[in-house]
Scaffold this motif. Sequence first.
Motif, PDB file in Angstrom:
ATOM      1  N   LEU A 343       0.857  -1.294   0.074  1.00 46.72           N
ATOM      2  CA  LEU A 343       0.101  -0.049  -0.265  1.00 46.72           C
ATOM      3  C   LEU A 343       0.900   1.363  -0.019  1.00 46.72           C
ATOM      4  O   LEU A 343       1.964   1.339   0.523  1.00 46.72           O
ATOM      5  CB  LEU A 343      -0.909   0.047   1.191  1.00 46.72           C
ATOM      6  CG  LEU A 343      -2.025  -1.199   1.220  1.00 46.72           C
ATOM      7  CD1 LEU A 343      -2.695  -0.740   2.693  1.00 46.72           C
ATOM      8  CD2 LEU A 343      -2.844  -1.371  -0.044  1.00 46.72           C
ATOM      9  N   GLN A 344       0.208   2.287  -0.531  1.00 47.39           N
ATOM     10  CA  GLN A 344       1.105   3.580  -0.778  1.00 47.39           C
ATOM     11  C   GLN A 344      -0.107   4.793  -0.134  1.00 47.39           C
ATOM     12  O   GLN A 344      -1.217   4.668  -0.540  1.00 47.39           O
ATOM     13  CB  GLN A 344       1.786   3.957  -1.831  1.00 47.39           C
ATOM     14  CG  GLN A 344       2.558   2.961  -2.700  1.00 47.39           C
ATOM     15  CD  GLN A 344       1.923   1.905  -3.207  1.00 47.39           C
ATOM     16  OE1 GLN A 344       0.850   2.063  -4.071  1.00 47.39           O
ATOM     17  NE2 GLN A 344       2.590   0.556  -3.028  1.00 47.39           N
ATOM     18  N   GLU A 345       0.657   5.932   0.432  1.00 46.91           N
ATOM     19  CA  GLU A 345      -0.230   6.853   0.743  1.00 46.91           C
ATOM     20  C   GLU A 345      -1.057   6.632   2.027  1.00 46.91           C
ATOM     21  O   GLU A 345      -2.183   7.117   2.299  1.00 46.91           O
ATOM     22  CB  GLU A 345      -0.955   7.615  -0.325  1.00 46.91           C
ATOM     23  CG  GLU A 345       0.012   8.295  -1.524  1.00 46.91           C
ATOM     24  CD  GLU A 345      -0.621   9.235  -2.175  1.00 46.91           C
ATOM     25  OE1 GLU A 345      -1.873   9.918  -1.905  1.00 46.91           O
ATOM     26  OE2 GLU A 345      -0.246   9.537  -3.612  1.00 46.91           O
ATOM     27  N   ILE A 346      -0.593   5.896   2.829  1.00 47.96           N
ATOM     28  CA  ILE A 346      -1.033   5.876   4.292  1.00 47.96           C
ATOM     29  C   ILE A 346      -0.368   7.050   5.060  1.00 47.96           C
ATOM     30  O   ILE A 346       0.759   7.222   5.195  1.00 47.96           O
ATOM     31  CB  ILE A 346      -0.510   4.394   4.994  1.00 47.96           C
ATOM     32  CG1 ILE A 346      -1.080   3.369   4.080  1.00 47.96           C
ATOM     33  CG2 ILE A 346      -0.908   4.325   6.370  1.00 47.96           C
ATOM     34  CD1 ILE A 346      -2.738   3.174   4.125  1.00 47.96           C
ATOM     35  N   GLN A 347      -1.487   7.921   5.547  1.00 48.80           N
ATOM     36  CA  GLN A 347      -1.118   9.156   6.358  1.00 48.80           C
ATOM     37  C   GLN A 347      -0.914   8.739   7.986  1.00 48.80           C
ATOM     38  O   GLN A 347      -1.335   7.464   8.327  1.00 48.80           O
ATOM     39  CB  GLN A 347      -2.185  10.001   6.056  1.00 48.80           C
ATOM     40  CG  GLN A 347      -2.125  10.861   4.868  1.00 48.80           C
ATOM     41  CD  GLN A 347      -3.070  12.133   4.541  1.00 48.80           C
ATOM     42  OE1 GLN A 347      -3.809  12.057   5.657  1.00 48.80           O
ATOM     43  NE2 GLN A 347      -2.628  12.821   3.833  1.00 48.80           N
ATOM     44  N   ASP A 348      -0.460   9.524   8.496  1.00 49.31           N
ATOM     45  CA  ASP A 348      -0.431   9.368  10.122  1.00 49.31           C
ATOM     46  C   ASP A 348      -1.674   9.299  10.775  1.00 49.31           C
ATOM     47  O   ASP A 348      -2.608   9.659  10.262  1.00 49.31           O
ATOM     48  CB  ASP A 348       0.761   9.982  10.650  1.00 49.31           C
ATOM     49  CG  ASP A 348       0.251  11.648  10.439  1.00 49.31           C
ATOM     50  OD1 ASP A 348      -0.665  12.065  10.833  1.00 49.31           O
ATOM     51  OD2 ASP A 348       1.177  12.552  10.248  1.00 49.31           O
ATOM     52  N   ASN A 349      -1.546   9.162  12.119  1.00 45.89           N
ATOM     53  CA  ASN A 349      -2.641   8.870  12.670  1.00 45.89           C
ATOM     54  C   ASN A 349      -3.626  10.301  12.810  1.00 45.89           C
ATOM     55  O   ASN A 349      -4.754  10.212  13.212  1.00 45.89           O
ATOM     56  CB  ASN A 349      -2.598   8.264  14.142  1.00 45.89           C
ATOM     57  CG  ASN A 349      -2.161   7.029  14.420  1.00 45.89           C
ATOM     58  OD1 ASN A 349      -2.130   6.361  13.526  1.00 45.89           O
ATOM     59  ND2 ASN A 349      -1.256   6.823  15.466  1.00 45.89           N
ATOM     60  N   SER A 350      -3.028  11.323  12.520  1.00 48.05           N
ATOM     61  CA  SER A 350      -3.755  12.662  12.661  1.00 48.05           C
ATOM     62  C   SER A 350      -4.031  13.049  11.173  1.00 48.05           C
ATOM     63  O   SER A 350      -4.344  14.409  11.135  1.00 48.05           O
ATOM     64  CB  SER A 350      -2.942  13.724  13.430  1.00 48.05           C
ATOM     65  OG  SER A 350      -1.767  14.101  12.949  1.00 48.05           O
ATOM     66  N   GLY A 351      -3.911  12.445  10.046  1.00 45.20           N
ATOM     67  CA  GLY A 351      -4.021  12.955   8.877  1.00 45.20           C
ATOM     68  C   GLY A 351      -3.197  14.102   8.717  1.00 45.20           C
ATOM     69  O   GLY A 351      -2.116  14.259   8.743  1.00 45.20           O
ATOM     70  N   PRO A 352      -3.906  14.996   8.013  1.00 45.35           N
ATOM     71  CA  PRO A 352      -3.259  16.122   7.271  1.00 45.35           C
ATOM     72  C   PRO A 352      -3.041  17.302   8.274  1.00 45.35           C
ATOM     73  O   PRO A 352      -2.453  18.279   7.888  1.00 45.35           O
ATOM     74  CB  PRO A 352      -4.347  16.586   6.094  1.00 45.35           C
ATOM     75  CG  PRO A 352      -5.395  16.121   6.542  1.00 45.35           C
ATOM     76  CD  PRO A 352      -5.238  14.686   7.163  1.00 45.35           C
ATOM     77  N   THR A 353      -3.421  17.000   9.518  1.00 42.20           N
ATOM     78  CA  THR A 353      -3.140  18.176  10.482  1.00 42.20           C
ATOM     79  C   THR A 353      -1.683  18.035  10.875  1.00 42.20           C
ATOM     80  O   THR A 353      -1.080  16.900  11.053  1.00 42.20           O
ATOM     81  CB  THR A 353      -3.796  17.720  12.070  1.00 42.20           C
ATOM     82  OG1 THR A 353      -5.284  17.458  11.661  1.00 42.20           O
ATOM     83  CG2 THR A 353      -3.523  18.656  13.032  1.00 42.20           C
ATOM     84  N   ASN A 354      -0.963  19.161  10.713  1.00 46.90           N
ATOM     85  CA  ASN A 354       0.579  19.336  10.715  1.00 46.90           C
ATOM     86  C   ASN A 354       1.045  19.339  12.300  1.00 46.90           C
ATOM     87  O   ASN A 354       1.180  20.281  12.526  1.00 46.90           O
ATOM     88  CB  ASN A 354       0.856  20.301   9.837  1.00 46.90           C
ATOM     89  CG  ASN A 354       2.482  20.259   9.623  1.00 46.90           C
ATOM     90  OD1 ASN A 354       3.049  19.428  10.023  1.00 46.90           O
ATOM     91  ND2 ASN A 354       3.000  21.267   8.757  1.00 46.90           N
ATOM     92  N   ASP A 355       0.718  18.365  13.071  1.00 42.55           N
ATOM     93  CA  ASP A 355       1.240  18.411  14.597  1.00 42.55           C
ATOM     94  C   ASP A 355       2.254  17.615  14.932  1.00 42.55           C
ATOM     95  O   ASP A 355       2.414  17.546  16.243  1.00 42.55           O
ATOM     96  CB  ASP A 355      -0.191  17.972  15.059  1.00 42.55           C
ATOM     97  CG  ASP A 355      -0.602  16.452  14.731  1.00 42.55           C
ATOM     98  OD1 ASP A 355       0.086  15.995  14.303  1.00 42.55           O
ATOM     99  OD2 ASP A 355      -1.656  16.194  15.182  1.00 42.55           O
ATOM    100  N   GLY A 356       3.159  17.209  14.398  1.00 38.65           N
ATOM    101  CA  GLY A 356       4.123  16.173  14.631  1.00 38.65           C
ATOM    102  C   GLY A 356       4.234  14.815  14.660  1.00 38.65           C
ATOM    103  O   GLY A 356       5.017  14.260  15.009  1.00 38.65           O
ATOM    104  N   VAL A 357       2.832  14.514  14.508  1.00 42.50           N
ATOM    105  CA  VAL A 357       2.543  13.012  14.764  1.00 42.50           C
ATOM    106  C   VAL A 357       3.131  12.313  13.387  1.00 42.50           C
ATOM    107  O   VAL A 357       2.691  12.785  12.493  1.00 42.50           O
ATOM    108  CB  VAL A 357       1.060  12.856  14.862  1.00 42.50           C
ATOM    109  CG1 VAL A 357       0.682  11.202  14.782  1.00 42.50           C
ATOM    110  CG2 VAL A 357       0.507  13.307  16.179  1.00 42.50           C
ATOM    111  N   VAL A 358       3.754  11.220  13.659  1.00 44.53           N
ATOM    112  CA  VAL A 358       4.150  10.576  12.353  1.00 44.53           C
ATOM    113  C   VAL A 358       3.758   9.041  12.343  1.00 44.53           C
ATOM    114  O   VAL A 358       3.690   8.354  11.209  1.00 44.53           O
ATOM    115  CB  VAL A 358       5.696  10.708  12.433  1.00 44.53           C
ATOM    116  CG1 VAL A 358       6.288  11.813  11.978  1.00 44.53           C
ATOM    117  CG2 VAL A 358       6.378  10.120  13.555  1.00 44.53           C
ATOM    118  N   ILE A 359       3.524   8.431  13.578  1.00 44.24           N
ATOM    119  CA  ILE A 359       3.025   7.023  13.469  1.00 44.24           C
ATOM    120  C   ILE A 359       1.372   6.983  12.782  1.00 44.24           C
ATOM    121  O   ILE A 359       0.892   7.717  12.754  1.00 44.24           O
ATOM    122  CB  ILE A 359       3.021   6.591  14.967  1.00 44.24           C
ATOM    123  CG1 ILE A 359       3.065   4.852  15.105  1.00 44.24           C
ATOM    124  CG2 ILE A 359       1.654   7.068  15.891  1.00 44.24           C
ATOM    125  CD1 ILE A 359       4.386   4.367  14.517  1.00 44.24           C
ATOM    126  N   ALA A 360       1.522   5.813  12.112  1.00 43.69           N
ATOM    127  CA  ALA A 360       0.113   5.564  11.444  1.00 43.69           C
ATOM    128  C   ALA A 360      -0.585   4.184  12.113  1.00 43.69           C
ATOM    129  O   ALA A 360      -1.195   3.623  11.241  1.00 43.69           O
ATOM    130  CB  ALA A 360       0.344   5.314   9.859  1.00 43.69           C
TER     131      ALA A 360
END
Length: 618
Positions: A343-360
């Motif tokens: 799979l490609q283009e899996i976003q992190d747990n906060s989606g497009p919110t630019n809050d420093g979260v990186v884990i998915a």
Amino acid sequence: MNSLRTLLLWSTLITVTTSVKVTDIQGNAWLSPFAGQTVSNVTGVITAKGGSGFYISGEAVDDDRVSNGLFIFSTSSAVLGKINVGDMVSVTGKVAEFRSSSSPNDLLQTEISSPSASNVVVLSSGNNVSPVILGRDRSPPTELLSALDIGADGWLSAPNNQSLVDTVNATLQPDLYGMDFWSSLEGQLVTVPSPVALDFQNSFGEFWVHGDWPVTGKNGRGGLTITINSDNVPDANPETVIIGSPLDGSSNPEVAVGTTLSDITGVVQYQFGFYYILPLTAPTVLTSPDSTVPPSIIVASDDHCELTFGDYNVENMAPTSAHLPTVAGHIANFLLTPDILFLQEIQDNSGPTNDGVVIANLTLSTLVKAIADVSNVTYDFVEIAPVNNQDGGQPGGNIRQVYLYRPDKLSLVSGSPAGESLDSVEVVSDYSGKPSLNFNPGRIDPTNAAWTDSRKPLVAQWQTPSGSTLFTVNVHFTSKGGSSSTQGNARPPVNLPVATRTTQVELAANFIKTVLDADSEANVILAGDFNEFSQTRSVFASLNGVMTEIDEVAGIPLVERYTYVFDQNTEQLDHSFISSAIANRTLAYEHIHVNNWSPSLSARVSDHDPSVGKVRLC
């Protein structure tokens, strides 16, 4: 669509008043020989009228290189209010070459610019002009765009932008080259008989078509696929044209690939990077293609030597994405829950919110549950979170590649730690001398400059319950954003950033070579979103002799090799390559057109189609 108008008037020329014909003004090359000059008493019959001017048809000449149509630019109510379609008019004004945007890559269109009301004289009314019937009177070439597309890969050759159409200003060759063909009809009234839509409409309601004339690359859906022509050069499908906004203010219908429409009559105009036909009025839909998509015929089995795999760019998927349940349904009901998914283009747990979260992990567990709810199959998943905002894509989303896998069919080979975002995966030897990984999973050379603002390949080594092993490389190479239009000034067209993608493929290929150097019979699958056509052969050259594209092994016809629709082309951006050991044991492969066979643009949940295959590992 409005845009800043840029006029090239060649102010260094001496302005001369002269009486000329429309065909004199157009000439047989790209630029008018009268650009910058004032011309008088240019006569023609008005064939079309819009909010920014009108088109006239002058006396034709026996030379297909020369258009007898011409656009008269005017937004003056005094001018537009005094003329009607069918009027024979005499126009005096300055000839200009016009770009429809500030982009230097747009070609120039010849026009008479802003004549005064007193310089537009109606000579008679009620005249008729017969349109050029495309496919009967004249047909476009079917393979090449421009004589300036030099190189083994033609319009896809690198390096790009080796010459400019406007600078060379060559004599048109409309019998050989598509851009020359459409230029030779600039400003003319034409009819497209029996048009077939080649893509979805864009945000302005515009869409590409071909008409009832010879075409190449025709696939079973009615689209035109990028293929290789008889001279071993990539086919550019130049026999296509965009249908723009109707001049009467009506609205174009919604279309999809394969929609058939009523005949379209309009005028040819270059704007915003392409040749358009601006219809006099909107066409109507005659037939719509069946939106039914059959599920894959490739079914997972209990044989531990057989492996099914899928590949899917799921387009910016976050835990709360509205399209997540639909993608889960695609995986369950159309891909039939393959043993492993790239799979490609899996976003992190906060989606497009630019809050420093990186884990998915939340994104992936939500998707896994949605698949299980539909299929009763529960996947495990593998990811390596990127450094925040370092892998490109939607800001804050931190898209990455991941694997979903069925733990009853596969498990990660143990003994090596999982790599982190900046750890470089390398091939090492296991206790038996076979290739293994220092990090499992790991990322290929993640600090290399080629991966700046781009996704790093995700590598893993797997084993089956029967002891067979498999190496996988999941890629999502840098996008084509910023590329020039295929019908633009730069030849060959600018394919950004083709050099970076070439290096990215080389890095993946070099890693795979280290695996195969250690074990020539190793099972390796390289799959994902390459953001490039296989017909751009220079980009894929480093894989020659190392891996084989599975479409080739599976015997999929060239015209049916597509996972994406853009502009006039159905095309393949998503690829699967396999090592020679697997190539000898490939059982099946399919592209599943769940998105690009959708009945409308809004019905698609990704701009990519998934693919699924089956191979034997032992």
